[in-house]
Design an enzyme around this catalytic site. Structure first.
Site, mmCIF file in Angstrom:
data_model
loop_
_atom_site.group_PDB
_atom_site.id
_atom_site.type_symbol
_atom_site.label_atom_id
_atom_site.label_comp_id
_atom_site.label_asym_id
_atom_site.label_seq_id
_atom_site.Cartn_x
_atom_site.Cartn_y
_atom_site.Cartn_z
ATOM 1 N N HIS A 230 1.048 5.174 1.356
ATOM 2 C CA HIS A 230 0.516 6.175 2.271
ATOM 3 C C HIS A 230 0.567 7.519 1.562
ATOM 4 O O HIS A 230 1.634 7.920 1.085
ATOM 5 C CB HIS A 230 1.377 6.285 3.540
ATOM 6 C CG HIS A 230 1.378 5.073 4.391
ATOM 7 N ND1 HIS A 230 0.593 4.973 5.522
ATOM 8 C CD2 HIS A 230 2.075 3.925 4.300
ATOM 9 C CE1 HIS A 230 0.817 3.800 6.085
ATOM 10 N NE2 HIS A 230 1.714 3.140 5.360
ATOM 11 N N HIS B 249 0.845 -1.188 0.000
ATOM 12 C CA HIS B 249 0.000 0.000 0.000
ATOM 13 C C HIS B 249 0.883 1.240 0.000
ATOM 14 O O HIS B 249 2.028 1.206 0.428
ATOM 15 C CB HIS B 249 -0.950 0.017 1.196
ATOM 16 C CG HIS B 249 -0.280 -0.096 2.531
ATOM 17 N ND1 HIS B 249 0.287 -1.273 2.996
ATOM 18 C CD2 HIS B 249 -0.076 0.826 3.502
ATOM 19 C CE1 HIS B 249 0.802 -1.073 4.194
ATOM 20 N NE2 HIS B 249 0.603 0.209 4.527
#
Length: 129
Positions: free
Chosen positions: A99, A97
């Site tokens: 941020h 992922h």
């Protein structure tokens, strides 16, 4: 099971900023800065080393679009895009992922340890309006 996979399947609640067939973007439950958003592929890949290039390209294109939207809507002064790979790099969830961390002049964000209790529903409304 992976917490992000549970969110993607709708088994856990989240504040969805954006989604399409390939990725979902949600507000991080532990807001390091106001508007802290995660861009996550819907298919499980552990890290940058095993994600296919097409999905990775799509993630960064979505991250670019959302970054501009978040900076604009949240009146941020800048934005960091952060990706951690492996325990030594601080990867807490073993599902790749990005941020998206809006930055504000004088904020107290550091890479480890800072989190704030913002109203996620209000932030989501602000970003999406």
């Amino acid at each position: 099971m992976c917490v992000f996979c549970s969110i993607i399947k709708g088994e856990l609640p989240s504040n969805i900023v954006y989604q399409d067939d390939t990725v979902i973007a949600i507000l991080d439950i532990a807001q390091a800065t106001k508007g802290h958003t995660l861009v996550i592929p819907k298919k499980h890949y552990e890290n940058i080393y095993d994600i296919d290039e097409e999905t990775l390209k799509h993630m960064i294109v979505v991250s670019k679009r959302l970054s501009a939207q978040i900076v604009n809507k949240m009146h941020a002064d800048g934005l960091n895009i952060v990706n951690n790979n492996g325990d030594a790099a601080g990867q807490a969830v073993k599902h790749i992922h990005f941020h998206l961390l809006p930055r504000y002049n004088g904020d107290d964000y550091v890479l480890k340890g800072t989190e704030h209790n913002y109203d996620l529903k209000e932030i989501l409304k602000q970003i999406q309006d």
